[in-house]
Design a protein around this motif. Sequence first.
Motif, short mmCIF file in Angstrom:
data_model
loop_
_atom_site.label_atom_id
_atom_site.label_comp_id
_atom_site.label_asym_id
_atom_site.label_seq_id
_atom_site.Cartn_x
_atom_site.Cartn_y
_atom_site.Cartn_z
N ASP A 287 114.96 73.87 153.87
CA ASP A 287 115.77 72.75 154.31
C ASP A 287 116.82 73.19 155.32
O ASP A 287 117.09 72.50 156.30
CB ASP A 287 116.46 72.09 153.10
CG ASP A 287 115.54 71.14 152.35
OD1 ASP A 287 114.51 70.72 152.92
OD2 ASP A 287 115.86 70.80 151.19
N SER A 288 117.43 74.35 155.07
CA SER A 288 118.48 74.81 155.99
C SER A 288 117.90 75.22 157.34
O SER A 288 118.57 75.09 158.38
CB SER A 288 119.25 75.97 155.37
OG SER A 288 118.44 77.13 155.26
N LEU A 289 116.66 75.67 157.36
CA LEU A 289 116.00 76.04 158.62
C LEU A 289 115.43 74.82 159.34
O LEU A 289 115.27 74.84 160.56
CB LEU A 289 114.89 77.05 158.36
CG LEU A 289 115.33 78.42 157.81
CD1 LEU A 289 114.10 79.26 157.43
CD2 LEU A 289 116.18 79.16 158.82
N GLN B 48 118.65 82.45 149.29
CA GLN B 48 118.48 81.08 148.78
C GLN B 48 117.08 80.97 148.19
O GLN B 48 116.19 81.76 148.51
CB GLN B 48 118.61 80.05 149.89
CG GLN B 48 119.91 80.04 150.65
CD GLN B 48 119.93 78.94 151.70
OE1 GLN B 48 119.83 77.75 151.40
NE2 GLN B 48 120.03 79.33 152.95
N ALA C 259 115.09 75.39 149.31
CA ALA C 259 116.44 75.13 149.84
C ALA C 259 116.61 75.83 151.18
O ALA C 259 117.22 75.29 152.12
CB ALA C 259 117.49 75.61 148.84
N TRP C 260 116.10 77.03 151.30
CA TRP C 260 116.17 77.78 152.55
C TRP C 260 115.40 77.05 153.64
O TRP C 260 115.85 76.94 154.79
CB TRP C 260 115.59 79.17 152.33
CG TRP C 260 116.13 80.24 153.23
CD1 TRP C 260 116.90 80.09 154.35
CD2 TRP C 260 115.94 81.65 153.07
NE1 TRP C 260 117.20 81.31 154.90
CE2 TRP C 260 116.63 82.28 154.13
CE3 TRP C 260 115.27 82.43 152.14
CZ2 TRP C 260 116.64 83.67 154.29
CZ3 TRP C 260 115.28 83.81 152.29
CH2 TRP C 260 115.97 84.43 153.35
N ASP D 224 120.13 83.90 163.08
CA ASP D 224 121.56 83.75 163.31
C ASP D 224 121.96 84.73 164.41
O ASP D 224 122.00 85.95 164.19
CB ASP D 224 122.32 84.06 162.02
CG ASP D 224 123.83 83.91 162.17
OD1 ASP D 224 124.31 83.75 163.32
OD2 ASP D 224 124.53 83.97 161.15
N SER E 3 113.78 66.01 152.23
CA SER E 3 114.09 67.36 151.81
C SER E 3 112.84 68.02 151.21
O SER E 3 112.02 67.36 150.55
CB SER E 3 115.20 67.34 150.75
OG SER E 3 115.29 68.59 150.08
#
Length: 509
Positions: free
Chosen positions: A462-464, A455, A459-460, A375, A500
């Motif tokens: 997936d966000s990456l 996270q 799930a993490w 980020d 996912s």
Amino acid sequence: MPRSIHEMAIVGTGVMGSGIAQIAAQAGIRVKLFDAREGAAQTAQDNLARTLGKLVEKGKIDSADAAAALGRLVVAASLDELADVDLVVEAIVERLDAKQALLAELEAVVDADCILATNTSSLSVTSIARNCQHPGRVAGFHFFNPVPLMKVVEVIDGLATDPEVGDCLQALAAQMGHRGIRALDTPGFIINHAGRAYGTESLQILKEGVTSPAELDRILRDGIGFRMGPLELFDLTALDVSHPVIESIYNQYYQEPRYRPSPLTRQMLEAGYVGRKVGRGFYRYENGQMIDPPPAQTVPRVAAMPSVWLGTESETDREVLHALLTSLGAELEQGDVPSSEALCLLAPYGSDASSACLRFGTDPTRTLCIDPLIDLQRHRCLMQNPATGAAFRDAAHALLASDGVGVSVINDSVGFVAQRVMAMIVNLAGDIVQQRIASVDDLDEGVRRGLGYPQGPLAWGDSLGAGRLLSILERMTALTGDMRYRPGPWLRRRAILGLSLRHVEPASV
């Protein structure tokens, strides 16, 4: 087996045993405390009385509830006094022979339907139960320290464990306010297993001379969002605890490259530099507090800023970096190739800066890379190659730090720091669920609670972006030839199918 637990016993009343006793008593369960050490059970009861009193003072519980919980804690003078309990949780020394001997003694005392649970953190539940007359009633019930605050417990099925035993322990965990996560009896179970990637990959990065301990911690803490950097965490947990666990899991998995230990921590262990408790580890401490913490890298002064040519692998990354650089006042070149004086800023995945220069066709002396996985509003990581000129390195550093956001400049490395650590965390999590050691939900929730990750790993991931992580691993494997980076089937299949990482395939017929 009993459908619910009304009365239980704790054998071994140290920190872990006392913590389990506390949450059980507060949940309305009568608890018998036994310890082979003279006076230890009574001391534990006295300490729990003080703990409950402090909770009342802080307004966490009311005095009536504290008195009721204390009234449920009973000291047992001998194992014979445990004959009528529904469950015994052993929390004694972490030695297989000691646990096997205790279970043999307990079987001669308790009823046939009494559950025998072990709070082992590293031993095989199957091995602990091996000599029992009724191994089906033996299961793992692994809490984390401090027990009242760490709201997760691993429920481990040995090869002989009756599934109803695990079901009963999961229900008990919920009654005590904890999330019970179900695990197969494998090295490290779920949470310690999943946590291998964070520390071991960070040690590999340090071993390669990519950056300093402080910058490595800063990148992963400030840039990715971990509560503590991996080396800060090693200092907290102490290498005399952590390094043997790393070696044990590596050997229990028959030298699987993903778990490879580092000679750095072995050397520190031999020197006695085990961490905060002795005043020296990766950092120095006095009275448990870090002294002379390493400062952030000094931002250089630059008289004149060159124009910037940007090379990215995706249009999304180009838009994000273009907006950032524009906001910082950079003069951006728009041509397909950079001018002869431009600072070349590349944003690759999985590559080192040297390979990125070749791919984008830039002059290595004027090229640095920026990690697009981080980020960029929180932190920025720049990577130089062996030929990068000091003037261009300083210009890139000064430009990216000009709005006050932290910048780390590292040496050449496949996958920067954040990319390779995150790819390894997510890949290992996928392997754990692929092997059916844990469910997707239990893996994600257990790691989030037990390790404090922002996270769950899947799930993490997936966000990456599963596709990005797959590319990182494939390139690192190709560039290093090290099989530790090979993508696992869970990640690879879901990435190529666009699914996912939390997607569970249909049950086979």
